[in-house]
Write an enzyme that holds these catalytic residues in place. Structure first.
Site, PDB file in Angstrom:
ATOM      1  CE1 TYR A 140      46.260  40.469  46.025  1.00 42.07           C
ATOM      2  CE2 TYR A 140      44.096  38.910  45.364  1.00 42.07           C
ATOM      3  CZ  TYR A 140      45.639  39.722  45.001  1.00 42.07           C
ATOM      4  OH  TYR A 140      46.327  39.391  43.902  1.00 42.07           O
ATOM      5  CE  LYS A 191      57.893  50.818  46.374  1.00 41.75           C
ATOM      6  NZ  LYS A 191      59.316  50.960  46.027  1.00 41.75           N
ATOM      7  CG  ASP A 224      61.640  48.636  43.909  1.00 39.34           C
ATOM      8  OD1 ASP A 224      61.473  48.221  45.275  1.00 39.34           O
ATOM      9  OD2 ASP A 224      61.836  49.820  43.731  1.00 39.34           O
ATOM     10  CG  ASP A 248      48.948  38.209  42.319  1.00 41.37           C
ATOM     11  OD1 ASP A 248      48.536  37.219  42.189  1.00 41.37           O
ATOM     12  OD2 ASP A 248      48.373  39.092  41.763  1.00 41.37           O
ATOM     13  CG  ASP A 252      51.882  35.354  37.809  1.00 42.03           C
ATOM     14  OD1 ASP A 252      51.438  34.338  38.698  1.00 42.03           O
ATOM     15  OD2 ASP A 252      50.864  35.796  37.060  1.00 42.03           O
TER      16      ASP A 252
HETATM   17  C1  IPM Z   1      46.477  33.910  42.078  1.00 39.56           C
HETATM   18  C2  IPM Z   1      45.634  34.514  41.360  1.00 39.56           C
HETATM   19  C3  IPM Z   1      44.249  35.213  42.123  1.00 39.56           C
HETATM   20  C4  IPM Z   1      45.070  36.318  43.156  1.00 39.56           C
HETATM   21  C5  IPM Z   1      43.325  35.820  41.385  1.00 39.56           C
HETATM   22  C6  IPM Z   1      42.667  34.630  40.676  1.00 39.56           C
HETATM   23  C7  IPM Z   1      42.279  36.261  42.520  1.00 39.56           C
HETATM   24  O1  IPM Z   1      46.144  35.666  40.496  1.00 39.56           O
HETATM   25  O2  IPM Z   1      46.297  33.129  42.705  1.00 39.56           O
HETATM   26  O3  IPM Z   1      47.695  34.407  42.118  1.00 39.56           O
HETATM   27  O4  IPM Z   1      45.028  37.523  42.571  1.00 39.56           O
HETATM   28  O5  IPM Z   1      45.512  35.990  44.277  1.00 39.56           O
HETATM   29 MG    MG Z   2      48.303  35.490  40.531  1.00 37.33          MG
END
Ligand code: IPM
Ligand code: MG
Length: 365
Positions: A140, A191, A224, A248, A252
Protein backbone atom coordinates in the site's frame (compact mmCIF):
# COMPACT_ATOMS: atom_id res chain seq x y z
CA UNK A 1 -12.56 17.22 30.72
CA UNK A 2 -14.60 16.10 27.73
CA UNK A 3 -13.40 13.30 25.48
CA UNK A 4 -12.90 14.64 21.98
CA UNK A 5 -14.20 12.62 19.05
CA UNK A 6 -13.59 13.62 15.47
CA UNK A 7 -16.36 12.28 13.23
CA UNK A 8 -15.50 11.81 9.57
CA UNK A 9 -18.65 10.49 7.84
CA UNK A 10 -17.18 10.67 4.32
CA UNK A 11 -19.10 9.51 1.25
CA UNK A 12 -21.94 7.25 0.18
CA UNK A 13 -23.72 5.67 3.15
CA UNK A 14 -21.08 7.14 5.52
CA UNK A 15 -23.18 10.13 6.61
CA UNK A 16 -26.31 7.98 7.12
CA UNK A 17 -24.64 5.43 9.36
CA UNK A 18 -22.72 8.14 11.22
CA UNK A 19 -25.99 9.91 12.02
CA UNK A 20 -27.00 6.81 14.01
CA UNK A 21 -23.67 6.77 15.86
CA UNK A 22 -24.25 10.41 16.80
CA UNK A 23 -27.53 9.37 18.41
CA UNK A 24 -25.71 6.66 20.38
CA UNK A 25 -23.07 9.17 21.50
CA UNK A 26 -25.84 11.56 22.59
CA UNK A 27 -27.41 8.70 24.54
CA UNK A 28 -24.16 8.08 26.42
CA UNK A 29 -23.88 11.81 27.14
CA UNK A 30 -27.42 11.78 28.55
CA UNK A 31 -26.31 8.91 30.76
CA UNK A 32 -23.22 10.39 32.34
CA UNK A 33 -20.53 10.34 29.64
CA UNK A 34 -18.86 13.48 28.34
CA UNK A 35 -18.11 13.15 24.65
CA UNK A 36 -17.53 16.29 22.59
CA UNK A 37 -17.81 15.75 18.86
CA UNK A 38 -16.65 17.66 15.84
CA UNK A 39 -17.52 16.65 12.30
CA UNK A 40 -15.30 17.20 9.28
CA UNK A 41 -14.85 16.23 5.64
CA UNK A 42 -12.92 13.31 4.21
CA UNK A 43 -12.83 11.44 0.89
CA UNK A 44 -14.82 12.59 -2.12
CA UNK A 45 -16.74 15.06 0.05
CA UNK A 46 -13.46 16.76 0.97
CA UNK A 47 -12.21 16.62 -2.62
CA UNK A 48 -15.33 18.41 -3.86
CA UNK A 49 -14.90 21.10 -1.24
CA UNK A 50 -11.16 21.79 -1.47
CA UNK A 51 -9.55 19.50 -4.02
CA UNK A 52 -7.91 17.18 -1.47
CA UNK A 53 -9.31 14.02 0.06
CA UNK A 54 -8.27 15.25 3.49
CA UNK A 55 -6.97 18.71 4.37
CA UNK A 56 -3.96 19.43 6.59
CA UNK A 57 -6.30 21.08 9.04
CA UNK A 58 -8.49 17.97 9.32
CA UNK A 59 -5.35 15.84 9.71
CA UNK A 60 -4.28 18.01 12.65
CA UNK A 61 -7.68 17.61 14.26
CA UNK A 62 -7.51 13.84 13.77
CA UNK A 63 -4.12 13.64 15.45
CA UNK A 64 -5.29 15.84 18.34
CA UNK A 65 -8.59 13.99 18.90
CA UNK A 66 -8.95 11.23 21.51
CA UNK A 67 -10.40 9.03 18.75
CA UNK A 68 -11.57 9.34 15.17
CA UNK A 69 -14.81 7.70 14.06
CA UNK A 70 -14.79 7.17 10.32
CA UNK A 71 -17.66 6.34 7.94
CA UNK A 72 -16.67 5.36 4.41
CA UNK A 73 -15.08 6.92 1.34
CA UNK A 74 -15.27 6.52 -2.41
CA UNK A 75 -17.68 6.55 -5.30
CA UNK A 76 -17.78 6.11 -9.06
CA UNK A 77 -17.56 9.84 -9.71
CA UNK A 78 -13.98 9.90 -8.38
CA UNK A 79 -12.66 6.82 -10.19
CA UNK A 80 -10.70 8.73 -12.79
CA UNK A 81 -8.74 11.23 -10.71
CA UNK A 82 -5.14 10.79 -9.50
CA UNK A 83 -4.34 8.43 -6.62
CA UNK A 84 -3.02 11.34 -4.51
CA UNK A 85 -6.43 13.01 -4.43
CA UNK A 86 -8.76 10.04 -4.65
CA UNK A 87 -11.16 9.51 -1.72
CA UNK A 88 -9.17 6.45 -0.57
CA UNK A 89 -6.05 8.62 -0.22
CA UNK A 90 -7.71 10.47 2.65
CA UNK A 91 -8.11 7.24 4.58
CA UNK A 92 -4.60 6.06 3.73
CA UNK A 93 -3.15 9.38 4.93
CA UNK A 94 -5.05 9.12 8.20
CA UNK A 95 -3.64 5.63 8.73
CA UNK A 96 -0.09 6.67 7.83
CA UNK A 97 0.11 10.06 9.56
CA UNK A 98 -1.61 8.81 12.72
CA UNK A 99 0.72 5.78 12.76
CA UNK A 100 -2.16 3.30 12.89
CA UNK A 101 -0.16 0.18 12.17
CA UNK A 102 -2.51 -2.39 13.70
CA UNK A 103 -5.96 -2.93 12.26
CA UNK A 104 -8.24 -5.15 14.34
CA UNK A 105 -11.05 -6.75 12.38
CA UNK A 106 -13.14 -9.10 14.49
CA UNK A 107 -15.41 -11.45 12.58
CA UNK A 108 -18.07 -12.56 14.99
CA UNK A 109 -21.17 -14.40 13.85
CA UNK A 110 -24.20 -13.36 15.83
CA UNK A 111 -26.33 -16.48 16.35
CA UNK A 112 -29.39 -14.64 15.10
CA UNK A 113 -27.65 -14.10 11.76
CA UNK A 114 -26.06 -17.50 11.19
CA UNK A 115 -28.57 -18.17 8.44
CA UNK A 116 -27.67 -14.94 6.63
CA UNK A 117 -24.15 -16.28 6.01
CA UNK A 118 -23.35 -17.74 2.61
CA UNK A 119 -21.94 -20.75 4.49
CA UNK A 120 -23.94 -23.40 6.30
CA UNK A 121 -25.07 -22.54 9.83
CA UNK A 122 -22.92 -25.22 11.49
CA UNK A 123 -19.76 -23.80 9.92
CA UNK A 124 -20.30 -20.26 11.20
CA UNK A 125 -22.42 -20.62 14.32
CA UNK A 126 -20.37 -19.30 17.24
CA UNK A 127 -17.62 -18.02 14.96
CA UNK A 128 -15.33 -15.56 16.74
CA UNK A 129 -12.09 -14.78 14.97
CA UNK A 130 -9.91 -11.71 14.96
CA UNK A 131 -7.87 -10.58 12.00
CA UNK A 132 -4.98 -8.27 12.85
CA UNK A 133 -3.97 -6.56 9.64
CA UNK A 134 -0.76 -4.56 9.29
CA UNK A 135 -1.95 -1.17 8.09
CA UNK A 136 0.85 1.30 7.41
CA UNK A 137 3.29 -0.74 5.34
CA UNK A 138 3.56 -3.28 2.57
CA UNK A 139 2.44 -2.75 -0.98
CA UNK A 140 0.00 0.00 0.00
CA UNK A 141 2.86 2.38 0.76
CA UNK A 142 6.01 0.77 -0.70
CA UNK A 143 8.28 2.70 -3.07
CA UNK A 144 8.91 2.71 -5.95
CA UNK A 145 5.40 2.85 -7.25
CA UNK A 146 3.76 4.33 -10.33
CA UNK A 147 3.09 3.86 -14.00
CA UNK A 148 5.99 4.61 -16.33
CA UNK A 149 6.12 4.83 -20.09
CA UNK A 150 8.51 2.33 -21.60
CA UNK A 151 8.68 4.29 -24.86
CA UNK A 152 7.79 1.32 -27.05
CA UNK A 153 4.05 1.72 -26.80
CA UNK A 154 4.10 -0.19 -23.51
CA UNK A 155 3.64 1.07 -19.99
CA UNK A 156 4.76 -0.49 -16.71
CA UNK A 157 2.80 -0.46 -13.47
CA UNK A 158 4.89 -0.91 -10.34
CA UNK A 159 4.12 -1.35 -6.66
CA UNK A 160 6.53 -2.54 -4.02
CA UNK A 161 5.87 -4.99 -1.22
CA UNK A 162 8.28 -4.05 1.53
CA UNK A 163 8.51 -4.79 5.27
CA UNK A 164 11.18 -3.95 7.82
CA UNK A 165 11.75 -6.07 10.91
CA UNK A 166 10.26 -3.53 13.34
CA UNK A 167 7.04 -3.27 11.35
CA UNK A 168 6.48 -7.01 11.59
CA UNK A 169 7.53 -7.22 15.24
CA UNK A 170 5.13 -4.59 16.49
CA UNK A 171 2.05 -5.94 14.71
CA UNK A 172 2.84 -9.53 15.72
CA UNK A 173 3.10 -8.33 19.34
CA UNK A 174 -0.32 -6.73 19.07
CA UNK A 175 -1.70 -10.06 17.81
CA UNK A 176 -0.22 -11.98 20.75
CA UNK A 177 -1.41 -9.40 23.28
CA UNK A 178 -4.95 -9.72 21.92
CA UNK A 179 -4.73 -13.51 21.78
CA UNK A 180 -3.88 -13.53 25.51
CA UNK A 181 -7.46 -12.65 26.39
CA UNK A 182 -8.83 -15.03 23.77
CA UNK A 183 -7.71 -18.57 22.94
CA UNK A 184 -3.94 -17.82 22.94
CA UNK A 185 -3.49 -18.97 19.34
CA UNK A 186 -1.97 -16.83 16.59
CA UNK A 187 -1.86 -17.78 12.92
CA UNK A 188 0.73 -15.81 10.98
CA UNK A 189 -0.15 -15.55 7.29
CA UNK A 190 2.15 -14.66 4.37
CA UNK A 191 3.50 -16.20 1.17
CA UNK A 192 7.08 -17.16 1.98
CA UNK A 193 6.98 -19.73 -0.83
CA UNK A 194 7.25 -16.93 -3.38
CA UNK A 195 8.03 -13.69 -1.54
CA UNK A 196 11.10 -12.62 0.42
CA UNK A 197 8.95 -10.21 2.40
CA UNK A 198 6.89 -13.23 3.41
CA UNK A 199 9.97 -15.17 4.45
CA UNK A 200 11.09 -12.29 6.66
CA UNK A 201 7.56 -12.01 8.06
CA UNK A 202 7.59 -15.68 9.02
CA UNK A 203 11.07 -15.49 10.59
CA UNK A 204 10.28 -12.38 12.61
CA UNK A 205 6.97 -13.81 13.84
CA UNK A 206 8.77 -16.99 14.88
CA UNK A 207 11.38 -15.00 16.80
CA UNK A 208 8.86 -12.74 18.58
CA UNK A 209 6.95 -15.87 19.60
CA UNK A 210 10.02 -17.71 20.89
CA UNK A 211 11.40 -14.75 22.81
CA UNK A 212 8.26 -13.14 24.20
CA UNK A 213 5.24 -15.42 23.90
CA UNK A 214 6.57 -18.97 24.04
CA UNK A 215 3.68 -20.02 26.31
CA UNK A 216 1.20 -19.26 23.53
CA UNK A 217 0.65 -20.98 20.17
CA UNK A 218 2.03 -19.67 16.88
CA UNK A 219 1.32 -21.35 13.58
CA UNK A 220 2.02 -20.31 10.00
CA UNK A 221 -0.15 -20.52 6.92
CA UNK A 222 0.23 -19.44 3.31
CA UNK A 223 -2.22 -16.69 2.38
CA UNK A 224 -3.94 -18.60 -0.43
CA UNK A 225 -4.46 -21.60 1.83
CA UNK A 226 -5.78 -19.28 4.54
CA UNK A 227 -8.38 -17.91 2.11
CA UNK A 228 -9.47 -21.47 1.41
CA UNK A 229 -9.48 -22.51 5.08
CA UNK A 230 -11.58 -19.47 5.98
CA UNK A 231 -14.45 -20.75 3.90
CA UNK A 232 -13.79 -24.44 4.66
CA UNK A 233 -13.51 -24.48 8.47
CA UNK A 234 -13.44 -20.87 9.69
CA UNK A 235 -13.77 -21.81 13.36
CA UNK A 236 -10.25 -23.32 13.37
CA UNK A 237 -8.82 -19.78 13.74
CA UNK A 238 -8.42 -17.59 16.80
CA UNK A 239 -6.21 -14.61 15.88
CA UNK A 240 -4.82 -14.18 12.37
CA UNK A 241 -1.96 -11.74 11.83
CA UNK A 242 -1.06 -10.73 8.32
CA UNK A 243 0.21 -7.97 6.07
CA UNK A 244 -1.67 -5.03 4.64
CA UNK A 245 -2.81 -6.49 1.31
CA UNK A 246 -3.52 -10.06 2.45
CA UNK A 247 -5.33 -8.57 5.45
CA UNK A 248 -7.49 -6.47 3.16
CA UNK A 249 -8.57 -9.53 1.21
CA UNK A 250 -8.84 -12.05 4.03
CA UNK A 251 -10.88 -9.67 6.18
CA UNK A 252 -13.48 -9.27 3.44
CA UNK A 253 -13.78 -13.05 3.25
CA UNK A 254 -14.05 -13.32 7.02
CA UNK A 255 -16.63 -10.57 7.04
CA UNK A 256 -18.92 -12.41 4.68
CA UNK A 257 -18.86 -15.50 6.91
CA UNK A 258 -20.73 -13.52 9.53
CA UNK A 259 -23.68 -12.80 7.28
CA UNK A 260 -22.98 -9.30 6.09
CA UNK A 261 -20.29 -6.69 5.67
CA UNK A 262 -22.84 -4.39 7.28
CA UNK A 263 -22.13 -5.98 10.67
CA UNK A 264 -18.36 -5.64 10.92
CA UNK A 265 -16.52 -3.03 12.94
CA UNK A 266 -12.81 -2.35 13.02
CA UNK A 267 -10.25 -0.51 15.10
CA UNK A 268 -6.99 0.92 13.78
CA UNK A 269 -4.50 1.52 16.55
CA UNK A 270 -1.05 3.03 16.86
CA UNK A 271 1.58 2.95 19.58
CA UNK A 272 0.54 4.50 22.89
CA UNK A 273 2.63 7.55 23.67
CA UNK A 274 2.41 9.77 26.78
CA UNK A 275 -0.81 8.02 27.74
CA UNK A 276 -2.42 8.69 24.36
CA UNK A 277 -3.42 5.90 21.99
CA UNK A 278 -3.77 6.98 18.34
CA UNK A 279 -7.01 5.36 17.21
CA UNK A 280 -9.48 5.37 14.36
CA UNK A 281 -12.64 3.28 14.29
CA UNK A 282 -14.45 2.42 11.07
CA UNK A 283 -16.89 -0.10 9.66
CA UNK A 284 -15.31 -2.66 7.31
CA UNK A 285 -17.95 -2.03 4.65
CA UNK A 286 -17.35 0.66 2.07
CA UNK A 287 -19.43 3.58 0.88
CA UNK A 288 -22.01 1.34 -0.90
CA UNK A 289 -22.96 3.98 -3.52
CA UNK A 290 -25.79 1.76 -4.84
CA UNK A 291 -27.85 2.23 -1.68
CA UNK A 292 -26.51 5.63 -0.55
CA UNK A 293 -29.06 8.26 0.39
CA UNK A 294 -31.93 5.76 0.51
CA UNK A 295 -31.98 5.07 4.23
CA UNK A 296 -31.30 1.38 3.60
CA UNK A 297 -27.80 1.02 5.06
CA UNK A 298 -27.12 -1.09 8.11
CA UNK A 299 -25.67 1.20 10.84
CA UNK A 300 -24.58 -1.71 13.07
CA UNK A 301 -20.97 -1.94 11.80
CA UNK A 302 -20.39 1.72 12.55
CA UNK A 303 -22.17 1.54 15.91
CA UNK A 304 -20.06 -1.51 16.84
CA UNK A 305 -16.98 0.45 15.73
CA UNK A 306 -17.93 3.10 18.27
CA UNK A 307 -18.29 0.19 20.72
CA UNK A 308 -14.68 -0.75 19.97
CA UNK A 309 -13.72 2.88 20.74
CA UNK A 310 -15.45 2.54 24.11
CA UNK A 311 -13.44 -0.61 24.77
CA UNK A 312 -9.99 0.21 23.41
CA UNK A 313 -9.75 4.01 23.72
CA UNK A 314 -11.90 4.76 26.74
CA UNK A 315 -11.76 1.56 28.80
CA UNK A 316 -15.58 1.67 29.04
CA UNK A 317 -15.85 -2.10 28.82
CA UNK A 318 -19.24 -2.40 30.51
CA UNK A 319 -20.73 0.23 28.23
CA UNK A 320 -19.28 -1.53 25.17
CA UNK A 321 -20.82 -4.82 26.33
CA UNK A 322 -24.15 -3.16 26.89
CA UNK A 323 -24.13 -1.72 23.39
CA UNK A 324 -23.39 -5.17 21.96
CA UNK A 325 -26.13 -6.69 24.05
CA UNK A 326 -28.60 -4.07 22.84
CA UNK A 327 -27.71 -4.93 19.24
CA UNK A 328 -28.09 -8.65 19.92
CA UNK A 329 -31.51 -8.11 21.44
CA UNK A 330 -32.60 -6.08 18.45
CA UNK A 331 -31.45 -8.85 16.11
CA UNK A 332 -33.23 -11.35 18.33
CA UNK A 333 -36.43 -9.36 17.90
CA UNK A 334 -36.18 -10.02 14.16
CA UNK A 335 -35.49 -6.48 13.00
CA UNK A 336 -33.43 -6.52 9.80
CA UNK A 337 -31.89 -4.04 7.40
CA UNK A 338 -31.80 -5.28 3.79
CA UNK A 339 -28.27 -6.68 3.96
CA UNK A 340 -29.13 -9.14 6.75
CA UNK A 341 -32.69 -9.97 5.74
CA UNK A 342 -33.46 -13.29 4.10
CA UNK A 343 -35.88 -13.97 1.29
CA UNK A 344 -39.07 -12.02 1.81
CA UNK A 345 -38.33 -10.87 5.38
CA UNK A 346 -39.50 -7.31 6.02
CA UNK A 347 -36.70 -4.76 6.09
CA UNK A 348 -36.26 -1.68 8.23
CA UNK A 349 -34.56 1.62 7.52
CA UNK A 350 -31.21 2.85 8.86
CA UNK A 351 -32.89 5.13 11.38
CA UNK A 352 -35.41 2.48 12.47
CA UNK A 353 -32.46 0.26 13.33
CA UNK A 354 -31.03 3.19 15.31
CA UNK A 355 -34.38 3.72 17.08
CA UNK A 356 -34.54 0.07 18.09
CA UNK A 357 -30.99 -0.01 19.44
CA UNK A 358 -31.62 3.14 21.50
CA UNK A 359 -34.87 1.73 22.86
CA UNK A 360 -32.98 -1.41 23.89
CA UNK A 361 -30.27 0.68 25.58
CA UNK A 362 -32.96 2.40 27.63
CA UNK A 363 -34.15 -1.01 28.80
CA UNK A 364 -30.67 -2.21 29.68
CA UNK A 365 -29.30 0.83 31.50
C1 IPM B 1 -10.41 -1.39 3.69
C2 IPM B 1 -10.67 -0.73 2.36
C3 IPM B 1 -9.53 0.21 2.05
C4 IPM B 1 -8.26 -0.61 1.94
C5 IPM B 1 -9.73 1.11 0.84
C6 IPM B 1 -11.00 1.92 0.94
C7 IPM B 1 -8.55 2.01 0.61
O1 IPM B 1 -10.84 -1.71 1.39
O2 IPM B 1 -10.27 -0.65 4.69
O3 IPM B 1 -10.36 -2.62 3.74
O4 IPM B 1 -7.97 -1.17 0.87
O5 IPM B 1 -7.54 -0.71 2.93
MG1 MG C 1 -10.88 -3.70 2.10
Amino acid sequence: MATNLLLLPGDGIGPEVMAQVERIIAWFNDNGADFATETDLVGGAAYESHGQSISDETMEKAIAADAVIFGAVGGAQWENIGYEVRPEAGLLRLRKDMGLFANLRPAVCFDQLADASSLKRELVEGLDILIVRELTGGVYFGEPRGITDLGNGQQRGVNTQVYDTYEIERVVRVAFELAKVRDSRVMSVEKHNVMESGLLWKDVATKVHAEEYADMTLEHMLADNCAMQLVRTPKQFDVIVTDNLFGDILSDIAAMLTGSLGMLPSASLGAEKDGKLPALYEPVHGSAPDIAGKGLANPIATILSFGMALKYSFKMTDEAKMLEEAIQNVLESGLRTGDIARGDEAICSTSEMGDAILAEMNKLK
